[in-house]
Design an enzyme around this catalytic site. Structure first.
Site, short mmCIF file in Angstrom:
data_model
loop_
_atom_site.label_atom_id
_atom_site.label_comp_id
_atom_site.label_asym_id
_atom_site.label_seq_id
_atom_site.Cartn_x
_atom_site.Cartn_y
_atom_site.Cartn_z
N GLY A 119 -21.14 2.39 -0.41
CA GLY A 119 -20.61 1.44 -1.39
C GLY A 119 -20.33 0.09 -0.77
N SER A 133 -21.87 -2.94 -0.95
CA SER A 133 -22.32 -4.22 -1.50
C SER A 133 -21.21 -5.00 -2.20
CB SER A 133 -23.47 -3.99 -2.49
OG SER A 133 -23.03 -3.24 -3.61
N GLY A 160 -16.50 -5.18 -2.81
CA GLY A 160 -15.16 -4.67 -2.55
C GLY A 160 -14.81 -4.57 -1.07
N LYS A 170 -28.29 -6.62 0.70
CA LYS A 170 -28.71 -7.68 1.63
C LYS A 170 -28.17 -9.03 1.21
CE LYS A 170 -33.06 -5.59 3.25
NZ LYS A 170 -34.54 -5.71 3.25
N SER A 176 -9.44 6.70 -0.69
CA SER A 176 -8.85 7.20 -1.93
C SER A 176 -8.23 6.01 -2.65
CB SER A 176 -7.81 8.28 -1.62
OG SER A 176 -7.20 8.76 -2.80
N TYR A 202 -9.69 8.98 -13.23
CA TYR A 202 -9.87 8.31 -11.94
C TYR A 202 -8.86 8.83 -10.92
CZ TYR A 202 -9.71 4.68 -8.36
OH TYR A 202 -9.71 4.01 -7.15
N SER A 236 -9.76 12.24 -9.73
CA SER A 236 -10.84 12.24 -8.74
C SER A 236 -10.30 11.87 -7.36
CB SER A 236 -11.96 11.29 -9.16
OG SER A 236 -11.60 9.93 -9.00
N LYS A 237 -9.36 10.95 -7.32
CA LYS A 237 -8.79 10.54 -6.04
C LYS A 237 -7.79 11.57 -5.50
CE LYS A 237 -11.13 6.77 -5.50
NZ LYS A 237 -12.14 6.70 -4.41
N PHE A 273 -5.85 -4.64 -4.14
CA PHE A 273 -6.43 -5.66 -3.27
C PHE A 273 -7.36 -6.56 -4.08
CE2 PHE A 273 -4.74 -2.91 -0.10
CZ PHE A 273 -4.51 -3.73 1.00
N THR A 333 -10.28 -7.67 -4.76
CA THR A 333 -11.73 -7.48 -4.71
C THR A 333 -12.24 -7.48 -6.14
OG1 THR A 333 -11.66 -5.06 -4.88
CG2 THR A 333 -11.38 -6.01 -2.67
#
Length: 281
Positions: free
Chosen positions: A11, A13, A15, A42, A136, A151, A154-155, A184, A186
């Site tokens: 993951g 690309s 955050g 890229k 997490s 969510y 899942s964490k 944060f 992001t």
């Protein structure tokens, strides 16, 4: 410090993953970074260097994950640090979300990380060292967020298997850290990093309020600096005996403290009753 350690980051690309990749490359580490589309990866990283290996990888495809890990080992000779960062947020009340929405969130956030762990551990066990970071969320420690039940679940699952993993791989010299960030700044709360429920139920005003607050108010106003979060992770990766539970952010610490105090309070209220369940001698 060995600045030529090889990091494998999923993951990557956007955050925290992207921030971590950029910082590691500037510090001379080898970095294999994965994303669903290699062109986007890229472009996001913006540099082409000998110590950067961008990889297109579908995290829910076990064969694809195995291929990416083998490519990394073939290219750099080893993998030293693994960061299971790929994931997304699914918003919506539990009654609102379809079975498919819930399962897809678990496929990426839980089973995707398990795919990576399963495929990378043979290499880490053979070399008798390594470090796995499972990203997490503070929502994986305290679940009191209407609109984020699936969510958070899942964490919580990530939290559960990470604690087991810590003990399972300790005999092989492998370290494991569970990272629980607060908010944060992001792009986690925008684009394809966050999914709204397909079928909203008007009665759930509390769910809508939390959902709208995250998208409209909290987004771009988070107090957490992802650059500093990446610095902490790099420092932890270089410690001889790193922590298992790594909370990131003052807000994460406060939320965790609140949860701990609530659990302790509930335990004490019902201690007399809750401990009467054994057989009489």
């Amino acid at each position: 410090m060995n600045t030529r350690k090889t990091w494998f980051i999923t993951g990557a690309s956007k955050g925290l993953g992207l921030t971590l990749v950029k910082k590691l490359l500037t510090q001379g580490y080898n970095v294999a970074a994965t994303s669903r589309t290699i062109d986007a990866l890229k472009k996001a990283v913006g540099v082409e260097t000998a110590n950067f290996l961008p990889l297109a990888m579908n995290i829910v495809d076990e064969v694809d994950v195995d291929k990416a890990i083998k490519q990394t080992v073939a290219h750099f000779g080893s993998i030293d640090v693994v960061v299971n960062n790929a994931g997304y947020g699914q918003m919506g009340g539990l009654e609102e979300l379809t079975d498919a929405e819930a399962r897809t969130n678990f496929d990426v956030n839980v089973f995707g990380s398990l795919n990576v762990i399963r495929k990378v551990l043979p290499y880490l066990r053979t070399q008798q060292n390594g470090h796995i970071f499972n990203i997490s969320s503070i929502g994986g420690f305290t679940g009191g967020f209407p609109a984020f039940g699936v969510y958070c679940a899942s964490k919580f699952a990530v939290h559960g298997f990470t604690e087991s993993l810590y003990h399972e791989v300790k005999p092989f010299g492998i370290n494991v850290s569970l990272v629980m960030p607060g908010y944060f700044r992001t792009n986690f709360l925008e684009g394809d990093s966050i999914a709204k429920p397909q079928n909203e139920i008007a009665a759930y005003q509390n769910v809508r309020d939390v959902q709208n607050a995250h998208v409209n108010d909290i987004n771009n106003n988070q107090q957490g600096d992802p650059e500093k979060a990446a610095d902490v992770m790099i420092e932890v990766a270089n410690q001889a005996d790193p922590v298992l539970h790594l909370f990131l952010g003052a807000d994460a610490y406060q939320a965790a403290q609140n949860k701990i105090e609530l659990v302790q309070k509930d335990m004490e209220i019902f201690r007399a009753l809750g401990t009467t369940t054994g057989f009489d001698n």
